[in-house]
Every structure is written in structure tokens, then in C-alpha cells.
Design an enzyme around this catalytic site. Structure first.
Site, PDB file in Angstrom:
ATOM      1  N   LYS A 217       0.818  -1.207   0.000  1.00 39.26           N
ATOM      2  CA  LYS A 217       0.000   0.000   0.000  1.00 39.26           C
ATOM      3  C   LYS A 217       0.861   1.270   0.000  1.00 39.26           C
ATOM      4  O   LYS A 217       2.013   1.271   0.420  1.00 39.26           O
ATOM      5  CB  LYS A 217      -0.946  -0.004   1.210  1.00 39.26           C
ATOM      6  CG  LYS A 217      -2.053  -1.067   1.146  1.00 39.26           C
ATOM      7  CD  LYS A 217      -3.132  -0.710   0.143  1.00 39.26           C
ATOM      8  CE  LYS A 217      -4.174  -1.805  -0.031  1.00 39.26           C
ATOM      9  NZ  LYS A 217      -5.196  -1.806   1.021  1.00 39.26           N
ATOM     10  N   ARG A 253      -4.150 -10.432   3.974  1.00 35.10           N
ATOM     11  CA  ARG A 253      -4.291 -10.518   2.515  1.00 35.10           C
ATOM     12  C   ARG A 253      -3.046  -9.898   1.887  1.00 35.10           C
ATOM     13  O   ARG A 253      -2.737  -8.736   2.144  1.00 35.10           O
ATOM     14  CB  ARG A 253      -5.549  -9.784   2.068  1.00 35.10           C
ATOM     15  CG  ARG A 253      -5.825  -9.829   0.568  1.00 35.10           C
ATOM     16  CD  ARG A 253      -7.095  -9.054   0.237  1.00 35.10           C
ATOM     17  NE  ARG A 253      -7.412  -9.105  -1.181  1.00 35.10           N
ATOM     18  CZ  ARG A 253      -6.954  -8.268  -2.102  1.00 35.10           C
ATOM     19  NH1 ARG A 253      -6.125  -7.280  -1.729  1.00 35.10           N
ATOM     20  NH2 ARG A 253      -7.284  -8.378  -3.370  1.00 35.10           N
TER      21      ARG A 253
END
Length: 272
Positions: A217, A253
């Protein structure tokens, strides 16, 4: 679903299989069905407990794709993986029709970044009887990073997830089939994401398993400006994954399955 994490326990790892041309870090890599299935099988060999197959990018600014196109992308992959593996397969979609078709093809989990808010989604989930992941997102993928703002991001996300879970239960989805995801990067700044990770015990207190998706991210780039390439964020991803596990995340995840599994095993050994 995964048991509660803690001393001696390891969060389960969900490997990402993006069958999209425009995902933020690996778009276009798995353009063929054969390539996507092979990648999925490699993730299983690397230690993935769950596979998450998606055919529509949800990166900031992403344009939606049609139902027909999404079905063409994901169904052959779900079928191909199911023919070779009997483990949990998640379908990452906002569309009830795609979820129905994917579950019929072998998926066992519906991972919905829109929190089952599409027309007919809760009724579909109840009818399917599969596990569901409810994720918090402020806005939509196209607009979510325009100017995300909260007074107290942890309390607001927790309240939204609690309310959404109760609504889904009211529609007929069994409580024990619901997972929660705070939605890191979905209508949140890097500061918000870090606050949510620190506040995971608050989300765990809602009584549902928690899934965290921090892999590659932009929060990592906000901390390390040199990490402008998503592929250069492995170290940061592992740090976020381990921190999430230490705060009680049940499922991580991620893209880098082998490295994440190894890091979680070593951390659990140290804890246990």
C-alpha cells in the site's frame, strides 16, 4: 474461519490473484487463464491458506468494469483453481451476480470492498450461505482518495462495520460467516491507516474475525519516499503484516505469500 490469533498462533494468509489489466501493483501480469491459475497454484505451494481472485481493480481512481467482462475474467480462473485444489477460494467482487456465479464455480468466500451495499447483495449473500468479508470504504474506488476525512477514524470505522454487520445478519447471513476488514487505503490517508492498525483491538472487540490488507500500500511510500514502486514495498508490507497480527488480525491478505508466511511463522515461534 481462522481462530483467534495470539501467542503461538499464526494468522492465516490470503494470497492475491488479480485477473485485471490495471491493478495498482500487478495489473496485466496474469492476463491469461492459464497464467492466473498457475500463479494461484504457486501461491498455494508458497503457503497460502486462502486464495482471493478478483477481476475488477479497486485501486484509487479505477474505472468500473461490466458484469459480463468481470465474469469472463474470473470464472475460468475459479473453475481452474477449484479443479486442482480443495481449499478456500474467495471471490473479490462488488457485484452479486458475479458472486453467485463464482460460488457456483467453487468459491467459498465473498470478499466485498463495498460491504454488501449493492442492490440485492445482502439477499444474495444470505442465499449463498458462504462466508462474507465486509470492508469499510469511504466513497468509491474512483473518488475515495480525493479528500478522506474523519473525526476519529477508528471509532467511525468500527461503528460503521458493527452497523453493517448487524444489517447483514438481519438480512439472513449467519453471524459466524461474517469477517470484517477496516479497508486500509480505501478512503483513508496514511495517517488513518496507521491509526486503524493500532486500533485493531477495537475492531476485534466487535466479535468478528478481522482481515487486514496492507500489502504494497501507498502508506509504505508515505513513510519511505524511496518506495515509489509498489514492488519495492516488501519490507514495509511485512512490517505492517506482523504489526496487524500482533494486534489480533486473523487473516492477512497479501501479494508476497512466501515471505509473509515465513515472517508470521517466525514471529509466532518467538511469541510461543
Amino acid at each position: 474461519m481462522a481462530g483467534q490469533t495470539g501467542s503461538g498462533a499464526r494468522a492465516r494468509v490470503m494470497g492475491i490473484v488479480n485477473v485485471t489489466p490495471d491493478s495498482f501493483s500487478d495489473g496485466g501480469r496474469l492476463a491469461s487463464v492459464e497464467g492466473a491459475v498457475d500463479h494461484a497454484l504457486r501461491l498455494i505451494e508458497a503457503g497460502a491458506d486462502i486464495l482471493d481472485i478478483g477481476g475488477e481493480s479497486t485501486r484509487p481512481g479505477a474505472d468500473p468494469v461490466s458484469e459480463a467482462e468481470e465474469l469472463d475474467r474470473v470464472l475460468p480462473v475459479v473453475e481452474g483453481v477449484r479443479a486442482r485444489w480443495d481449499g478456500p477460494i474467495s471471490i473479490d467482487t462488488m457485484k452479486p451476480a458475479v458472486a453467485r456465479a463464482a460460488v457456483a464455480a467453487g468459491a467459498t468466500i465473498w470478499n466485498d470492498v463495498f460491504g454488501l451495499r449493492a442492490d440485492g447483495a445482502t439477499e444474495t449473500a444470505a442465499a449463498l450461505g458462504c462466508e462474507v468479508v465486509l470492508m469499510h470504504m469511504q466513497g468509491s474506488p474512483r473518488t475515495m482518495q480525493a479528500n478522506p476525512a474523519y473525526d476519529d477514524v477508528v471509532e467511525e470505522v468500527a461503528a460503521w462495520l458493527a452497523e453493517r454487520a448487524e444489517a447483514v445478519i438481519g438480512a439472513g447471513v449467519a453471524r459466524e460467516r461474517i469477517w470484517l476488514d477496516p479497508g486500509l487505503g480505501f478512503g483513508k490517508t496514511a495517517h488513518h491507516n496507521l491509526q486503524l492498525l493500532r486500533g485493531l483491538p477495537r475492531l476485534k472487540g466487535l466479535g468478528f474475525p478481522v482481515l487486514v490488507g496492507a500489502s504494497r500500500k501507498r502508506t509504505i511510500q508515505a513513510i519511505d519516499p524511496m518506495a515509489s514502486d509498489p514492488l519495492d514495498r516488501l519490507g514495509g508490507s511485512l512490517a505492517l503484516h506482523l504489526f496487524a497480527a500482533s494486534r489480533g488480525a486473523d487473516v492477512i491478505r497479501c501479494h508476497d505469500v512466501r515471505e509473509t508466511v515465513q515472517a508470521l511463522k517466525v514471529w509466532a515461534a518467538l511469541e510461543g
